[in-house]
Design a protein around this motif. Structure first.
Motif, short mmCIF file in Angstrom:
data_model
loop_
_atom_site.label_atom_id
_atom_site.label_comp_id
_atom_site.label_asym_id
_atom_site.label_seq_id
_atom_site.Cartn_x
_atom_site.Cartn_y
_atom_site.Cartn_z
N ALA A 2 0.83 -1.21 0.00
CA ALA A 2 0.00 0.00 0.00
C ALA A 2 0.86 1.25 0.00
CB ALA A 2 -0.92 0.00 1.23
N ARG A 3 2.05 1.18 0.58
CA ARG A 3 2.95 2.33 0.58
C ARG A 3 3.58 2.55 -0.79
NH1 ARG A 3 3.72 1.16 6.41
NH2 ARG A 3 3.81 3.17 7.52
N VAL A 4 3.57 1.51 -1.63
CA VAL A 4 4.00 1.70 -3.01
C VAL A 4 2.99 2.59 -3.74
CG1 VAL A 4 4.46 0.56 -5.22
CG2 VAL A 4 5.27 -0.48 -3.08
N ASP A 5 1.69 2.28 -3.58
CA ASP A 5 0.66 3.10 -4.21
C ASP A 5 0.57 4.48 -3.58
OD1 ASP A 5 -0.22 1.36 -6.22
OD2 ASP A 5 -1.46 0.24 -4.83
N ALA A 6 1.02 4.59 -2.33
CA ALA A 6 1.08 5.91 -1.70
C ALA A 6 2.32 6.68 -2.16
CB ALA A 6 1.10 5.78 -0.18
N ARG A 7 3.16 6.02 -2.95
CA ARG A 7 4.38 6.60 -3.52
C ARG A 7 5.37 7.02 -2.44
NH1 ARG A 7 3.03 10.64 -8.34
NH2 ARG A 7 5.25 10.20 -8.74
N ILE A 8 5.46 6.15 -1.42
CA ILE A 8 6.48 6.33 -0.38
C ILE A 8 7.68 5.45 -0.68
CG2 ILE A 8 6.96 6.18 2.10
CD1 ILE A 8 4.92 8.35 1.27
N ILE A 9 7.44 4.20 -1.04
CA ILE A 9 8.50 3.31 -1.49
C ILE A 9 8.17 2.88 -2.91
CG2 ILE A 9 9.13 2.54 0.82
CD1 ILE A 9 7.37 0.13 0.47
N THR A 10 9.08 2.15 -3.55
CA THR A 10 8.90 1.80 -4.95
C THR A 10 8.56 0.32 -5.13
OG1 THR A 10 11.22 1.21 -5.35
CG2 THR A 10 10.62 3.56 -5.52
N ALA A 11 8.01 0.00 -6.28
CA ALA A 11 7.70 -1.39 -6.60
C ALA A 11 8.96 -2.25 -6.62
CB ALA A 11 6.97 -1.47 -7.94
N LYS A 12 10.07 -1.67 -7.04
CA LYS A 12 11.33 -2.41 -7.05
C LYS A 12 11.74 -2.79 -5.64
CE LYS A 12 16.14 -2.07 -8.60
NZ LYS A 12 17.15 -1.21 -9.26
N ASP A 13 11.49 -1.89 -4.67
CA ASP A 13 11.83 -2.18 -3.28
C ASP A 13 11.13 -3.44 -2.79
OD1 ASP A 13 13.35 0.15 -3.10
OD2 ASP A 13 11.68 1.36 -2.38
N THR A 14 9.91 -3.65 -3.20
CA THR A 14 9.06 -4.70 -2.62
C THR A 14 8.85 -5.88 -3.55
OG1 THR A 14 7.08 -3.56 -3.44
CG2 THR A 14 7.83 -3.00 -1.22
N ARG A 15 9.72 -6.06 -4.52
CA ARG A 15 9.52 -7.13 -5.50
C ARG A 15 9.44 -8.50 -4.82
NH1 ARG A 15 13.86 -6.76 -9.89
NH2 ARG A 15 12.72 -4.80 -10.23
N GLY A 16 10.37 -8.79 -3.92
CA GLY A 16 10.35 -10.09 -3.25
C GLY A 16 9.16 -10.25 -2.33
N VAL A 17 8.79 -9.19 -1.63
CA VAL A 17 7.62 -9.25 -0.75
C VAL A 17 6.35 -9.48 -1.55
CG1 VAL A 17 6.20 -7.91 0.84
CG2 VAL A 17 8.69 -7.82 1.03
N ARG A 18 6.22 -8.79 -2.68
CA ARG A 18 5.03 -8.97 -3.52
C ARG A 18 4.93 -10.41 -4.02
NH1 ARG A 18 1.88 -5.35 -6.17
NH2 ARG A 18 3.36 -3.68 -5.70
N ALA A 19 6.05 -11.01 -4.39
CA ALA A 19 6.02 -12.39 -4.88
C ALA A 19 5.56 -13.34 -3.78
CB ALA A 19 7.41 -12.78 -5.39
N ALA A 20 6.05 -13.13 -2.54
CA ALA A 20 5.65 -14.00 -1.43
C ALA A 20 4.18 -13.83 -1.11
CB ALA A 20 6.51 -13.70 -0.20
N ILE A 21 3.69 -12.60 -1.11
CA ILE A 21 2.27 -12.35 -0.83
C ILE A 21 1.38 -12.95 -1.91
CG2 ILE A 21 0.54 -10.52 -0.65
CD1 ILE A 21 2.71 -8.78 0.65
N THR A 22 1.78 -12.78 -3.16
CA THR A 22 0.99 -13.31 -4.27
C THR A 22 0.92 -14.83 -4.22
OG1 THR A 22 1.68 -11.43 -5.64
CG2 THR A 22 0.76 -13.33 -6.78
N ALA A 23 2.02 -15.47 -3.82
CA ALA A 23 2.02 -16.93 -3.73
C ALA A 23 1.01 -17.43 -2.71
CB ALA A 23 3.43 -17.41 -3.36
N ILE A 24 0.73 -16.65 -1.68
CA ILE A 24 -0.20 -17.08 -0.64
C ILE A 24 -1.63 -16.65 -0.94
CG2 ILE A 24 -0.79 -16.77 1.81
CD1 ILE A 24 2.26 -16.48 2.29
N LEU A 25 -1.81 -15.41 -1.39
CA LEU A 25 -3.16 -14.89 -1.61
C LEU A 25 -3.69 -15.17 -3.01
CD1 LEU A 25 -2.93 -11.35 0.07
CD2 LEU A 25 -3.96 -13.43 1.01
#
Length: 532
Positions: free
Chosen positions: A175-198
């Motif tokens: 959500a902080r990526v869409d708030a433009r506080i951090i970048t999508a590149k920062d959270t690439r690994g986290v996004r992959a782990a979340i997507t694998a579960i949800l």
């Protein structure tokens, strides 16, 4: 909900935590806070221990912001009256900006009768919403808000791999990526782990929720509550039937969510994941002050040398036929290498090629032993405190001399890291027995974090010295069975004269003499190496 971002305090403030040494900071930031918030009725308190248990917090009823001075260091690290001071304390200043965002934009209160699980989700959505609003109003504040993410988030936010905690982590980071506080590149690994579960569909639906939250008016309590209800519905949670946020199963190990979050936090801190874990463990687990230190005895030094010799022998037993290259005969000539050697000689350089292949007997390669020793220091285990203190020192020194990695952890009412991996302690730390035995699960999870006991491809062993009279038998059994299925041998040394529980998926040994426990652990380590 296990996250440290519950720093919007709607109740009464704690007693004044002002510190005379930090008055200059408190006064300077109180004068500065109108710039960040547009409000002139706020005060800022900076002091060690401020923040109500969080790094910082905002008390709306008292119109007060608190920042824990721990994130600054010492009062003289910078002059808070100068504009450039924020570059020297970016994390602390980012915390001030984050709380300023709450002061400026958290103008709603949870409606009466809201189920706790819904209120928790609304608080989660509020974190990225107020930062989005702050950045929109003051674009330069994004720089400082980025510094707070690693402070406001910890691996405890992703204790297990279940949909609730995956969604919670998404609400904190993605959500902080869409708030433009951090970048999508920062959270690439986290996004992959979340997507694998949800899954992509659920994650997209949750994203729609937090993006709508970013556009909610600062006073729209009903709108935030409705979005929180929708979040629960997407995850299949009925707040009427499950009023409290789901709690992680204590018998489960952290999984891919925690690993991805650790990788993200390590990268943000400029560290490797191993360095970040070591730093975090050192800050969380320290030996209690009541534990004593003494010099090792001659007998303990001799025992360490003897065990090291046994471990080295176990790694090099039964030499097997093999061949190795050689500079000189005898052996079989390797034509290509011989031509290379002649060319090197002709060029006037020292030959490095090995033209001869000589038959010999070499010991087979052996894996490195990863051994974790967990000791029960509850009151009933008093006879074992002294010998297991000695065992920890002996194992650490023997390991350093024999290419093994060991750690010794005590558990009682708290978990204590007695000796970390690759440490060579100069003193024996005498354990005192105290309290109960409620933290066995935390001790096992710490051992797994230190030595990766569930990681295949390595020789792993867990030795437990305990009567087995633990608070949560089913959770303990699940942890042990998980290690067993992952290929980690579990040996349980249980006093023969004490009643307790015997767990499956372990090699249980009844010990009649506490000193025998040292020998059993050493024998098991040697056997594991010999059979590898």
């Amino acid at each position: 909900m296990p996250h440290p971002s519950t720093h919007l305090r709607t109740g009464a403030a704690t007693a004044d935590v002002g510190d005379p040494d930090w008055q200059q900071w408190s006064h300077a930031w109180t004068r500065h806070i109108p710039v960040l918030t547009g409000r002139t009725d706020l005060t800022v308190t900076v002091a060690p221990g401020a923040g109500g248990g969080a790094p910082a917090c905002f008390y709306p009823d008292q119109r007060r912001i608190e920042v824990d001075a721990t994130h600054i260091g010492t009062p003289d690290v910078a002059n808070p009256r100068r504009a450039g001071h924020k570059r020297l304390v970016p994390t602390a200043y980012g915390l001030l900006v984050h709380e300023a965002a709450h002061a400026a934009h958290s103008q709603w209160r949870t409606p009466p009768g809201t189920p706790p699980v819904v209120a928790a989700v609304a608080e989660l959505l509020e974190e990225s919403r107020i930062e989005h609003r702050q950045r929109t109003r003051r674009r330069g504040d994004r720089r400082w808000l980025r510094h707070t993410v690693t402070t406001l988030i910890s691996p405890a936010d992703a204790p297990v791999d279940d949909p609730w905690h995956a969604a919670h982590l998404a609400g904190l980071l993605l959500a902080r990526v869409d708030a433009r506080i951090i970048t999508a590149k920062d959270t690439r690994g986290v996004r992959a782990a979340i997507t694998a579960i949800l899954g992509r569909t659920i994650l997209k639906q949750l994203r729609d929720v937090w993006r709508q939250a970013h556009s909610i008016d600062d006073t729209d309590a009903d709108g935030m509550r409705d979005l929180a209800w929708r979040w629960c519905h997407i995850l299949g949670i009925d707040p009427q039937q499950q009023p409290q946020p789901p709690q992680p199963d204590p018998g489960m190990f952290a999984g891919r969510l925690a690993q991805a979050l650790t990788d993200y936090l390590a990268h943000a801190a400029g560290l490797t994941p191993a360095q970040y874990r070591a730093q975090r463990i050192n800050s969380r687990f320290r030996a209690p002050a009541t534990w004593t230190r003494r010099d090792p005895t001659d007998a303990e030094r001799a025992a360490a040398r003897h065990l090291a010799a046994r471990l080295r022998h176990a790694r090099t037993h039964q030499p097997e036929p093999d061949s190795r290259p050689s500079l000189i005969p005898p052996g079989r000539l390797r034509t290509r290498h011989a031509i290379t050697a002649q060319a090197q000689i002709a060029a006037g350089t020292i030959p490095t090629a090995t033209p001869w292949q000589r038959r010999t007997h070499l010991p087979p390669p052996k894996p490195t032993l990863h051994l974790a020793v967990i000791v029960d220091v509850s009151f009933s285990m008093h006879p074992y405190a002294a010998p297991m203190s000695s065992a920890g020192w002996i194992l650490a020194h023997a390991a350093r001399a024999s290419d093994a990695i060991t750690t010794t952890i005590a558990f009682g009412s708290d978990v204590t890291l007695l000796i970390g991996p690759r440490q060579r302690p100069t003193h024996v730390q005498e354990m005192n027995t105290f309290g109960g035995s409620s933290t066995f699960g935390d001790a096992v999870k710490l051992a797994d974090e230190l030595l990766q006991l569930r990681q295949p491809g390595r020789l792993r062993m867990l030795a437990v010295v305990s009567d087995g009279d633990l608070d949560d038998i089913p959770a303990t059994q699940r942890l042990i069975s998980t290690l067993h299925r992952a290929g980690c041998a579990v040996m349980w040394l249980r006093p023969a004269d004490l009643d307790g529980h015997t767990f499956t998926d372990t090699t249980t040994v009844l010990v009649t003499d506490p000193v025998q426990a040292i020998g059993h652990i050493a024998d098991a380590a040697v056997t594991a190496l010999e059979q590898a």
